[in-house]
Scaffold this motif. Sequence first.
Motif, short mmCIF file in Angstrom:
data_model
loop_
_atom_site.label_atom_id
_atom_site.label_comp_id
_atom_site.label_asym_id
_atom_site.label_seq_id
_atom_site.Cartn_x
_atom_site.Cartn_y
_atom_site.Cartn_z
N HIS A 245 -9.53 -3.10 -0.89
CA HIS A 245 -8.89 -1.94 -1.51
C HIS A 245 -9.05 -1.99 -3.04
O HIS A 245 -9.41 -0.99 -3.67
CB HIS A 245 -7.41 -1.91 -1.14
CG HIS A 245 -6.71 -0.68 -1.61
ND1 HIS A 245 -6.85 0.56 -1.00
CD2 HIS A 245 -5.84 -0.47 -2.64
CE1 HIS A 245 -6.11 1.46 -1.64
NE2 HIS A 245 -5.50 0.86 -2.63
N HIS B 213 -8.10 -7.50 3.12
CA HIS B 213 -7.70 -6.09 3.05
C HIS B 213 -7.39 -5.70 1.60
O HIS B 213 -7.81 -4.64 1.13
CB HIS B 213 -6.47 -5.84 3.92
CG HIS B 213 -6.77 -5.75 5.38
ND1 HIS B 213 -7.53 -4.74 5.93
CD2 HIS B 213 -6.41 -6.54 6.41
CE1 HIS B 213 -7.63 -4.91 7.23
NE2 HIS B 213 -6.96 -6.01 7.56
N LEU C 102 0.82 -1.21 0.00
CA LEU C 102 0.00 0.00 0.00
C LEU C 102 0.86 1.26 0.00
O LEU C 102 0.46 2.28 -0.58
CB LEU C 102 -0.94 -0.01 1.21
CG LEU C 102 -1.99 -1.13 1.20
CD1 LEU C 102 -2.87 -1.05 2.44
CD2 LEU C 102 -2.85 -1.07 -0.06
#
Length: 207
Positions: A143, A139, A78
């Motif tokens: 995203h 996760h 990320l």
Amino acid sequence: MADRQEKKQMRIRLLPGIRQEQIVQTAHDILTREGYAALSYSRIAKQCAIRLSTVQHHFPERSLLIEAVLNRLLDELLERYTSAAATMNGDPAEHLEVMIRLLAADVDNAEIASLFFELWAFSQRDPVMAEAMERVYAHVRTHLSELVLIAVPGLTKVESHRRAIMVMAMADGLTVTLGHKPILTQSVGPADREAIVTRLVRLALEG
């Protein structure tokens, strides 16, 4: 007696967060070099020059330690996305493509490929490991799904979720196929890899 005193002197008191990071880094190194079977709390304690109880205090369950290793990789992914996105314009499709390229780029990272081969294998037999893997994968899916929703106005959340799953499944498939540099890799050049990424982007945008 002298050896015991030397060991005590070698132990350095670190702040909890720094000690945790040391343990996670050591676990990561063991997993990538020697595999899941070699990972033990006693091995980690020895390499960190700390007590076994210290490792157990920070990570009471092995699944928590594995999840910490995976979360660190997620954070790095990320961070790379955020850094790349900061240099781009506001085109949602371009942001989505950057994320997909980062997922596909990990195929060429031998450490990450080796780590995930190990964890995938053991998660098939270990429900606790499987749950830890799923939490981290969730996760990334969330995203990616959000980026798809922004890039394709009017798309339902269900469909964006399905597209995120398909893209991630294909990216994982690339790791299985190419990650350990099998014979097939010799015939896969830069143009082929670019075509694969293009297909993944199209899949995310068009279904």
